[in-house]
Design a protein around this motif. Structure first.
Motif, PDB file in Angstrom:
ATOM      1  N   GLY A 137       3.200  -7.172  -8.325  1.00 41.40           N
ATOM      2  CA  GLY A 137       4.380  -6.332  -8.165  1.00 41.40           C
ATOM      3  C   GLY A 137       4.630  -5.461  -9.377  1.00 41.40           C
ATOM      4  O   GLY A 137       5.027  -4.286  -9.242  1.00 41.40           O
ATOM      5  N   LEU A 140       2.272  -2.495  -9.247  1.00 39.45           N
ATOM      6  CA  LEU A 140       2.761  -1.458  -8.333  1.00 39.45           C
ATOM      7  C   LEU A 140       3.933  -0.695  -8.936  1.00 39.45           C
ATOM      8  O   LEU A 140       4.064   0.526  -8.752  1.00 39.45           O
ATOM      9  CB  LEU A 140       3.181  -2.089  -7.004  1.00 39.45           C
ATOM     10  CG  LEU A 140       2.073  -2.605  -6.079  1.00 39.45           C
ATOM     11  CD1 LEU A 140       2.674  -3.221  -4.828  1.00 39.45           C
ATOM     12  CD2 LEU A 140       1.098  -1.493  -5.713  1.00 39.45           C
ATOM     13  N   LYS A 145       4.885   2.632  -7.035  1.00 43.38           N
ATOM     14  CA  LYS A 145       4.700   2.305  -5.617  1.00 43.38           C
ATOM     15  C   LYS A 145       5.388   0.995  -5.219  1.00 43.38           C
ATOM     16  O   LYS A 145       5.124   0.474  -4.151  1.00 43.38           O
ATOM     17  CB  LYS A 145       3.205   2.200  -5.288  1.00 43.38           C
ATOM     18  CG  LYS A 145       2.435   3.495  -5.503  1.00 43.38           C
ATOM     19  CD  LYS A 145       0.967   3.310  -5.131  1.00 43.38           C
ATOM     20  CE  LYS A 145       0.193   4.598  -5.322  1.00 43.38           C
ATOM     21  NZ  LYS A 145      -1.247   4.436  -4.963  1.00 43.38           N
ATOM     22  N   PHE A 146       6.251   0.496  -6.097  1.00 40.28           N
ATOM     23  CA  PHE A 146       6.874  -0.792  -5.809  1.00 40.28           C
ATOM     24  C   PHE A 146       7.960  -0.643  -4.757  1.00 40.28           C
ATOM     25  O   PHE A 146       8.726   0.325  -4.743  1.00 40.28           O
ATOM     26  CB  PHE A 146       7.477  -1.392  -7.078  1.00 40.28           C
ATOM     27  CG  PHE A 146       8.194  -2.684  -6.833  1.00 40.28           C
ATOM     28  CD1 PHE A 146       7.482  -3.862  -6.751  1.00 40.28           C
ATOM     29  CD2 PHE A 146       9.575  -2.722  -6.669  1.00 40.28           C
ATOM     30  CE1 PHE A 146       8.130  -5.065  -6.522  1.00 40.28           C
ATOM     31  CE2 PHE A 146      10.234  -3.915  -6.442  1.00 40.28           C
ATOM     32  CZ  PHE A 146       9.507  -5.087  -6.363  1.00 40.28           C
ATOM     33  N   SER A 147       8.014  -1.644  -3.866  1.00 39.83           N
ATOM     34  CA  SER A 147       9.066  -1.758  -2.863  1.00 39.83           C
ATOM     35  C   SER A 147       9.098  -3.210  -2.402  1.00 39.83           C
ATOM     36  O   SER A 147       8.091  -3.926  -2.494  1.00 39.83           O
ATOM     37  CB  SER A 147       8.812  -0.817  -1.681  1.00 39.83           C
ATOM     38  OG  SER A 147       7.641  -1.197  -0.978  1.00 39.83           O
ATOM     39  N   GLU A 149       9.033  -4.325   0.563  1.00 41.78           N
ATOM     40  CA  GLU A 149       8.045  -4.504   1.635  1.00 41.78           C
ATOM     41  C   GLU A 149       6.641  -4.659   1.060  1.00 41.78           C
ATOM     42  O   GLU A 149       5.856  -5.487   1.526  1.00 41.78           O
ATOM     43  CB  GLU A 149       8.092  -3.325   2.599  1.00 41.78           C
ATOM     44  CG  GLU A 149       9.367  -3.223   3.421  1.00 41.78           C
ATOM     45  CD  GLU A 149      10.525  -2.628   2.626  1.00 41.78           C
ATOM     46  OE1 GLU A 149      10.270  -2.115   1.505  1.00 41.78           O
ATOM     47  OE2 GLU A 149      11.669  -2.691   3.114  1.00 41.78           O
ATOM     48  N   ALA A 150       6.332  -3.853   0.030  1.00 43.15           N
ATOM     49  CA  ALA A 150       5.009  -3.961  -0.594  1.00 43.15           C
ATOM     50  C   ALA A 150       4.824  -5.317  -1.255  1.00 43.15           C
ATOM     51  O   ALA A 150       3.747  -5.925  -1.173  1.00 43.15           O
ATOM     52  CB  ALA A 150       4.821  -2.838  -1.605  1.00 43.15           C
ATOM     53  N   TRP A 153       4.098  -7.874   1.404  1.00 46.56           N
ATOM     54  CA  TRP A 153       2.715  -7.809   1.874  1.00 46.56           C
ATOM     55  C   TRP A 153       1.744  -8.398   0.858  1.00 46.56           C
ATOM     56  O   TRP A 153       0.745  -9.024   1.222  1.00 46.56           O
ATOM     57  CB  TRP A 153       2.334  -6.377   2.201  1.00 46.56           C
ATOM     58  CG  TRP A 153       2.907  -5.872   3.495  1.00 46.56           C
ATOM     59  CD1 TRP A 153       3.800  -4.869   3.665  1.00 46.56           C
ATOM     60  CD2 TRP A 153       2.610  -6.371   4.810  1.00 46.56           C
ATOM     61  NE1 TRP A 153       4.093  -4.705   4.999  1.00 46.56           N
ATOM     62  CE2 TRP A 153       3.380  -5.606   5.725  1.00 46.56           C
ATOM     63  CE3 TRP A 153       1.796  -7.386   5.292  1.00 46.56           C
ATOM     64  CZ2 TRP A 153       3.343  -5.845   7.100  1.00 46.56           C
ATOM     65  CZ3 TRP A 153       1.758  -7.616   6.666  1.00 46.56           C
ATOM     66  CH2 TRP A 153       2.516  -6.854   7.546  1.00 46.56           C
ATOM     67  N   THR A 268      -2.805  -2.856  -3.798  1.00 47.28           N
ATOM     68  CA  THR A 268      -2.380  -1.657  -3.089  1.00 47.28           C
ATOM     69  C   THR A 268      -1.218  -2.020  -2.162  1.00 47.28           C
ATOM     70  O   THR A 268      -0.896  -3.191  -1.962  1.00 47.28           O
ATOM     71  CB  THR A 268      -3.540  -1.057  -2.268  1.00 47.28           C
ATOM     72  OG1 THR A 268      -4.007  -2.041  -1.318  1.00 47.28           O
ATOM     73  CG2 THR A 268      -4.690  -0.634  -3.171  1.00 47.28           C
ATOM     74  N   VAL A 269      -0.626  -0.968  -1.578  1.00 48.77           N
ATOM     75  CA  VAL A 269       0.479  -1.174  -0.657  1.00 48.77           C
ATOM     76  C   VAL A 269      -0.043  -1.798   0.641  1.00 48.77           C
ATOM     77  O   VAL A 269       0.612  -2.641   1.257  1.00 48.77           O
ATOM     78  CB  VAL A 269       1.209   0.148  -0.390  1.00 48.77           C
ATOM     79  CG1 VAL A 269       2.331  -0.049   0.631  1.00 48.77           C
ATOM     80  CG2 VAL A 269       1.762   0.723  -1.682  1.00 48.77           C
ATOM     81  N   ASN A 270      -1.232  -1.414   1.058  1.00 53.20           N
ATOM     82  CA  ASN A 270      -1.838  -1.944   2.275  1.00 53.20           C
ATOM     83  C   ASN A 270      -2.637  -3.192   1.917  1.00 53.20           C
ATOM     84  O   ASN A 270      -3.649  -3.104   1.225  1.00 53.20           O
ATOM     85  CB  ASN A 270      -2.736  -0.897   2.936  1.00 53.20           C
ATOM     86  CG  ASN A 270      -3.253  -1.340   4.283  1.00 53.20           C
ATOM     87  OD1 ASN A 270      -2.909  -2.423   4.763  1.00 53.20           O
ATOM     88  ND2 ASN A 270      -4.050  -0.501   4.916  1.00 53.20           N
ATOM     89  N   TRP A 271      -2.186  -4.348   2.386  1.00 56.58           N
ATOM     90  CA  TRP A 271      -2.815  -5.610   1.986  1.00 56.58           C
ATOM     91  C   TRP A 271      -4.167  -5.823   2.671  1.00 56.58           C
ATOM     92  O   TRP A 271      -4.939  -6.685   2.269  1.00 56.58           O
ATOM     93  CB  TRP A 271      -1.903  -6.792   2.286  1.00 56.58           C
ATOM     94  CG  TRP A 271      -1.754  -7.104   3.751  1.00 56.58           C
ATOM     95  CD1 TRP A 271      -0.954  -6.462   4.635  1.00 56.58           C
ATOM     96  CD2 TRP A 271      -2.416  -8.134   4.468  1.00 56.58           C
ATOM     97  NE1 TRP A 271      -1.065  -7.027   5.868  1.00 56.58           N
ATOM     98  CE2 TRP A 271      -1.965  -8.053   5.804  1.00 56.58           C
ATOM     99  CE3 TRP A 271      -3.352  -9.114   4.134  1.00 56.58           C
ATOM    100  CZ2 TRP A 271      -2.410  -8.911   6.800  1.00 56.58           C
ATOM    101  CZ3 TRP A 271      -3.789  -9.966   5.118  1.00 56.58           C
ATOM    102  CH2 TRP A 271      -3.325  -9.863   6.429  1.00 56.58           C
TER     103      TRP A 271
END
Length: 273
Positions: A137, A140, A145-147, A149-150, A153, A268-271
């Motif tokens: 985290g 990110l 790009k931290f959130s 939701e990210a 994931w 990355t955001v996409n796990w």
């Protein structure tokens, strides 16, 4: 003259008539009480035998696949330091890799981690997993790009990677006919993956280029650790021994660490990537 009507028993209208020759039967009551006592005692003993044997069977089978969770958290600072050295630098471990046994209740049992450096624990895997999620985290966040939701994931990605490592070790044991190892042992050994992952991700945060050195290093060390552990600890209880099959499976376990670490280390955001 006497009135004979007064000497006869008076009965009320509608009251039931009692037989004149009714006598109490003490033997019938005694037999009834004794019979019911025997039935209750027999059923009680039979039930205790059935439920007692079934509970022992269930407990023996549960202990075969699971262990006492408290066993895996009997650690101290010295054990944690030495265990991290074994996981991150397995080739420097000069001692044996077999676990220490002790007689408990007429059976041999393994000593807890606080007394045996080769015993698996769940304290280090859980702490390493939490640290991996926090560092991921933070990575990110530094890239903007931290959130929530990210981060969620990334948590799922780490759990799925832990599950894949556990499934790999469990399937390997089943293929060798030694699938009776406690599940918590396998989960603990698989969870040591995140100790190397934390080191690699931390290196990327400090100096980006160090990641390309730390990632192969941690993969190699984890492969050596799992090979030594599986060979000396888990394969010792295999019902059949095939040298060539053992070697191929150990090599496969070591090689799988590279794609697994690469996937977990790609923050990355996409796990799925």
């Amino acid at each position: 003259m006497y009135n004979n009507v007064a000497s006869q028993p008076q009965t009320l209208p509608g009251a039931p008539l009692q037989p004149a020759n009714s006598q109490p039967n003490p033997f019938g009551n005694a037999f009834q009480v004794a019979g019911s006592g025997l039935i209750r005692g027999g059923l009680h003993a039979y039930g205790e035998r059935i439920f007692g044997s079934s509970s022992e069977y269930v407990q023996s089978n549960i202990s075969r696949y699971f262990s006492d969770p408290q066993y895996y958290f009997q650690v101290n600072d010295q054990y944690v330091r030495n265990k991290l050295k074994v996981v991150l630098f397995p080739f420097l471990h000069r001692g044996h890799w077999t676990r220490i046994t002790e007689p408990v209740g007429g059976r041999l049992s393994y000593k807890p981690p606080i007394f045996d450096i080769n015993a698996p624990d769940l304290y280090i895997p859980f702490m390493a997993f939490g640290t991996y999620v926090v560092l991921a985290g933070l990575s990110l966040g530094l890239r903007g790009k931290f959130s929530p939701e990210a981060l969620n994931w990334l948590f799922i990605k780490g759990l799925f990677g832990w599950f894949l490592q556990t499934a790999l070790l469990k399937v390997t044991l089943f293929s060798l006919g030694s699938g009776e190892a406690p599940l918590l042992d396998i989960i603990a050994y698989a969870g040591y993956t995140f100790t190397g992952m934390c080191l690699a991700v931390l290196g990327r945060l400090i100096w980006g280029y160090s990641y390309y050195f730390l990632m192969p290093w941690t993969c190699l060390c984890m492969g050596i650790f799992l090979v030594k552990t599986m060979k000396r600890v888990l394969f010792a209880e295999a019902r059949s021994y095939d040298s060539s099959k053992h070697h191929y499976l150990l090599l496969f376990i070591a090689l799988v660490q590279f794609p697994l670490f690469t996937w977990l280390g790609n923050i990355t955001v996409n796990w799925l990537i």
